[in-house]
Design a protein around this motif. Structure first.
Motif, mmCIF file in Angstrom:
data_model
loop_
_atom_site.group_PDB
_atom_site.id
_atom_site.type_symbol
_atom_site.label_atom_id
_atom_site.label_comp_id
_atom_site.label_asym_id
_atom_site.label_seq_id
_atom_site.Cartn_x
_atom_site.Cartn_y
_atom_site.Cartn_z
ATOM 1 N N LYS B 238 28.242 2.375 68.506
ATOM 2 C CA LYS B 238 29.396 2.918 67.784
ATOM 3 C C LYS B 238 29.794 4.290 68.317
ATOM 4 O O LYS B 238 30.978 4.623 68.400
ATOM 5 N N LEU B 239 28.797 5.102 68.682
ATOM 6 C CA LEU B 239 29.100 6.432 69.244
ATOM 7 C C LEU B 239 29.856 6.269 70.560
ATOM 8 O O LEU B 239 30.845 6.964 70.830
ATOM 9 N N HIS B 240 29.389 5.330 71.385
ATOM 10 C CA HIS B 240 30.028 5.050 72.673
ATOM 11 C C HIS B 240 31.503 4.708 72.468
ATOM 12 O O HIS B 240 32.378 5.214 73.169
ATOM 13 N N ALA B 241 31.768 3.883 71.464
ATOM 14 C CA ALA B 241 33.145 3.434 71.208
ATOM 15 C C ALA B 241 34.039 4.573 70.716
ATOM 16 O O ALA B 241 35.263 4.500 70.836
ATOM 17 N N ARG B 242 33.457 5.635 70.173
ATOM 18 C CA ARG B 242 34.277 6.738 69.643
ATOM 19 C C ARG B 242 34.382 7.916 70.598
ATOM 20 O O ARG B 242 34.930 8.961 70.246
ATOM 21 N N LEU B 243 33.835 7.783 71.803
ATOM 22 C CA LEU B 243 33.954 8.863 72.790
ATOM 23 C C LEU B 243 35.153 8.612 73.701
ATOM 24 O O LEU B 243 35.463 7.465 74.022
ATOM 25 N N PRO B 245 36.881 8.559 77.454
ATOM 26 C CA PRO B 245 36.206 8.100 78.677
ATOM 27 C C PRO B 245 35.391 9.203 79.362
ATOM 28 O O PRO B 245 34.350 8.935 79.958
ATOM 29 N N ASP B 246 35.854 10.463 79.264
ATOM 30 C CA ASP B 246 35.081 11.554 79.874
ATOM 31 C C ASP B 246 34.353 12.389 78.815
ATOM 32 O O ASP B 246 33.935 13.514 79.078
ATOM 33 N N GLY B 247 34.212 11.828 77.627
ATOM 34 C CA GLY B 247 33.546 12.554 76.530
ATOM 35 C C GLY B 247 32.045 12.635 76.748
ATOM 36 O O GLY B 247 31.465 11.901 77.540
ATOM 37 N N LEU B 248 31.427 13.547 76.016
ATOM 38 C CA LEU B 248 29.990 13.758 76.171
ATOM 39 C C LEU B 248 29.268 13.558 74.834
ATOM 40 O O LEU B 248 29.768 13.956 73.787
ATOM 41 N N LEU B 249 28.091 12.962 74.941
ATOM 42 C CA LEU B 249 27.239 12.797 73.764
ATOM 43 C C LEU B 249 26.008 13.675 73.933
ATOM 44 O O LEU B 249 25.322 13.604 74.954
ATOM 45 N N ALA B 250 25.744 14.504 72.930
ATOM 46 C CA ALA B 250 24.533 15.334 72.949
ATOM 47 C C ALA B 250 23.553 14.792 71.934
ATOM 48 O O ALA B 250 23.899 14.604 70.765
ATOM 49 N N ILE B 251 22.323 14.524 72.390
ATOM 50 C CA ILE B 251 21.274 14.087 71.465
ATOM 51 C C ILE B 251 20.084 15.031 71.642
ATOM 52 O O ILE B 251 20.133 15.956 72.450
ATOM 53 N N GLY B 252 19.031 14.829 70.896
ATOM 54 C CA GLY B 252 17.883 15.728 70.972
ATOM 55 C C GLY B 252 17.199 15.647 72.328
ATOM 56 O O GLY B 252 17.299 14.637 73.032
ATOM 57 N N ALA B 253 16.490 16.714 72.699
ATOM 58 C CA ALA B 253 15.859 16.791 74.015
ATOM 59 C C ALA B 253 14.850 15.656 74.228
ATOM 60 O O ALA B 253 14.628 15.220 75.357
ATOM 61 N N SER B 262 22.973 0.150 77.553
ATOM 62 C CA SER B 262 23.085 0.547 78.962
ATOM 63 C C SER B 262 24.474 1.117 79.220
ATOM 64 O O SER B 262 24.885 1.264 80.362
ATOM 65 N N ASN B 263 25.200 1.457 78.155
ATOM 66 C CA ASN B 263 26.583 1.919 78.296
ATOM 67 C C ASN B 263 26.729 3.393 78.631
ATOM 68 O O ASN B 263 27.827 3.867 78.852
ATOM 69 N N LYS B 278 29.491 5.104 80.695
ATOM 70 C CA LYS B 278 29.527 4.636 82.078
ATOM 71 C C LYS B 278 30.939 4.204 82.409
ATOM 72 O O LYS B 278 31.624 3.626 81.562
ATOM 73 N N LYS B 279 31.368 4.427 83.634
ATOM 74 C CA LYS B 279 32.720 4.009 84.037
ATOM 75 C C LYS B 279 32.856 2.502 83.831
ATOM 76 O O LYS B 279 31.989 1.731 84.217
ATOM 77 N N GLY B 280 33.948 2.108 83.201
ATOM 78 C CA GLY B 280 34.227 0.682 82.997
ATOM 79 C C GLY B 280 33.443 0.056 81.856
ATOM 80 O O GLY B 280 33.589 -1.127 81.593
ATOM 81 N N SER B 281 32.609 0.857 81.178
ATOM 82 C CA SER B 281 31.809 0.261 80.084
ATOM 83 C C SER B 281 32.606 0.281 78.792
ATOM 84 O O SER B 281 33.529 1.047 78.627
#
Lengths: 126, 281, 160
Positions: B238-243, B245-253, B262-263, B278-281
């Motif tokens: 769901k996070l992937h779908a709301r970013l 195409p050049d957005g960034l996701l920050a998670i814990g270290a 694998s997206n 990922k491009k095209g994902s």
């Protein structure tokens, strides 16, 4: 301005609670034993929105203070939350049955205590 | 009487079902500490009775239990290396984006008492000031959505008022001076201009993300560690779908989407690992 | 082992386990400090030889004694992290009260976690000083539990 009253023989805990009160926008009155606490409660009856009450204190213990407050028609409407190291179920049951609206065990995080205070005052949102 | 195994398991599975959050082994005291009051107030003699009530009645008691079990601590600029990556690399990128596009959207997905979204807002303003306002886009171009499952923490977050102790947990001296106003009650209030950038909203990550975003940056740090593997996979999707195409996701270290989806591909930004679609994902 | 001895042993084991969990929890929630448990060692005597000590007696279903000992600089740092007071502003009374309350919360938590009825805690006692040595006669063998906060040591002595 709504005030909180912390009744605790530990100045450390009183200071922590005063800080949390400040974060929530409340002035915090302090008392270091039950008798002093009941006196402050009587004096500021129209300003105090919540009492945070320790259990183990020299002199009157917290449960005695709670019962005494609830037996006094002038101050019985003021909600009381116990804040104590006593975490056993029997203690919590006794306190709630004696009229405490909430119960927070020590240790606590700032966030935890702040949200419990809001809940006890009916301002928590949930 | 300490909480029994049966009681612990019942409450655990209830909280998991309704919030997605897993209460770990050995956290019996957390359930006991936080829920005994609700148990007694609702006339239950033990947690088995409380559980029965929770199952039978979808009313406010459920929300109270979830709220009581999900309060978490937080601090300013949590994780120094991450925040230096944000100020040195991510904020400049977001500034460039804001010059090109009408809006830049950021989501702090488990904001607790608000330190994370306010930290980001301060860094955005700081960057604008450093560029001396020349070509810097106006602050209004940035929207920060800050959500949490617990409505109580959001009351504190939205007030934007912190005490000395909360400030001492990571706030920088220069930022304290610039972005806070001291109040009469020994507290510090976040400057209204910074507060205006952030919108707080109660939100359960188990729910549908439809209508949110798309976001140029999502912060979901140290949150998914509390979720089951199944839910982790679903939330990463769901996070992937709301970013964007050049957005960034920050998670814990210590976290990674690997093994759940694998997206995403990892990108090193400064010293911190972030993830982008990922491009095209 | 008689049935009584077995029960006493069960209480003791429950309290020790609760104690370790609680020490970690108290530092984490109140003082925002992640400490790690290093292990335990038997000690011949209950001797606290440190600059900042907190002590609590336990009476009732099981008699015992718990003491927490840290260096003064760490004691000051912990009290600062709990209260938000800057270290230079912490007075002796703040330090003594903070350490006593630390011991109080540790013992209270231990009691609650072990879930044992009929245990009473004495009010906490704080000992602050350059060369203070606190020696206590105890009924049970003494163990020293060691915890680390970065490079500093926190010692918890327990006789239970």
């Amino acid at each position: 301005m709504i005030k909180l009253l912390t009744i605790d023989d530990s100045r450390t805990i009183r200071r922590v609670i005063s800080g949390i009160g400040a974060m929530l926008g409340f002035e915090v009155l302090e008392a270091e034993n039950g008798a002093e606490g009941l006196a402050v409660l009587g004096e500021h009856v129209h300003e105090i929105g919540l009492v945070l009450l320790d259990w183990n204190m020299p002199g009157m213990n917290g449960l005695e203070v709670l019962k005494s407050a609830k037996a006094n028609p002038r101050i019985r409407h003021i909600p009381v939350m116990m804040v104590t190291t006593e975490g056993e179920r029997d203690y919590i049951i006794q306190a709630i049955q004696a009229g405490a609206v909430h119960y927070q065990t020590k240790p606590f995080s700032q966030e935890e205590m702040a949200t419990r205070i809001l809940e006890a005052m009916g301002m928590g949102g949930a | 009487m300490a909480i029994s195994r049966e009681e612990f398991d019942l409450i655990r599975s209830f909280v998991h079902e309704h919030s997605g959050i897993q209460i770990g082994e050995g956290k019996e005291y957390l359930v006991e500490n936080r829920l005994t009051v609700l148990m007694v107030q609702n006339g239950c003699k033990d947690f088995i009775e409380l559980h029965k009530k929770l199952v039978a009645d979808a009313g406010p008691l459920r929300a109270k239990v979830v709220d009581a079990m999900t309060t978490n601590e937080t601090l300013w600029f949590r994780d120094a290396s991450f925040f230096s990556a944000v100020s040195d690399f991510i904020v400049p990128q977001l500034m460039e984006k804001a010059a090109r596009q009408p809006q830049v959207r950021i989501w702090s997905a488990a904001c607790s008492t608000g330190q994370e979204p306010y930290s980001i807002a301060m860094l955005l303003d700081h960057a604008r000031r450093k560029s001396r306002g020349q070509q810097a886009p106006p602050l209004e171009k940035f929207q920060i959505l800050a959500t949490d499952i617990s409505p109580s923490v959001l009351v504190i977050a939205a007030a934007g008022r912190y005490n000395q102790l909360a400030i001492s947990r990571g706030m920088r001296e220069a930022f304290l001076e610039r972005y806070f106003n001291k109040t009469g009650t020994m507290a510090y209030e976040v400057d209204p201009a910074i507060r205006k950038l952030v919108t707080f909203q109660q939100f359960n990550l188990k729910n549908s993300f439809d209508g949110l975003g798309p976001f140029d940056l999502i912060l979901c740090r140290n949150v998914l560690i509390y979720f089951s593997n199944e839910l982790k996979a679903e939330i990463y999707r769901k996070l992937h779908a709301r970013l964007t195409p050049d957005g960034l996701l920050a998670i814990g270290a210590s976290e990674s989407p690997r093994g759940y989806t694998s997206n995403f591909e990892q990108v090193m930004v400064g010293g911190a690992a972030l993830f982008r679609p990922k491009k095209g994902s | 082992m008689t049935e009584h001895e077995q029960m006493q042993e069960q209480i003791r084991a429950g309290l020790l386990e609760g104690l370790i969990q609680t020490v970690i929890q108290v530092f984490e929630t109140m003082a925002w400090s992640r400490i790690t448990y290093q292990g335990e060692q038997p000690r011949k005597h209950f001797v606290l030889a440190s600059q900042t000590c907190g002590l609590i007696g336990i009476r009732g279903a099981r008699d015992g004694l718990v003491g927490v000992a840290l260096d003064r600089h760490l004691g000051l740092e912990i009290v600062s992290r709990i209260t938000g007071l800057p270290v230079p502003n912490i007075e002796l009374e703040d330090l003594a009260d903070g350490i006593a309350e630390l011991a109080n919360m540790i013992c209270g938590g231990m009691k609650a976690k072990a879930g044992i009825h009929g245990l009473d805690l004495t009010p906490p006692l704080a000992v602050i000083g350059q060369d203070a040595t606190v020696h206590w006669k105890t009924a049970h063998p003494v163990r020293e539990l060691t915890f680390m906060l970065d490079r500093d040591i926190i010692r918890v002595l327990v006789s239970i």
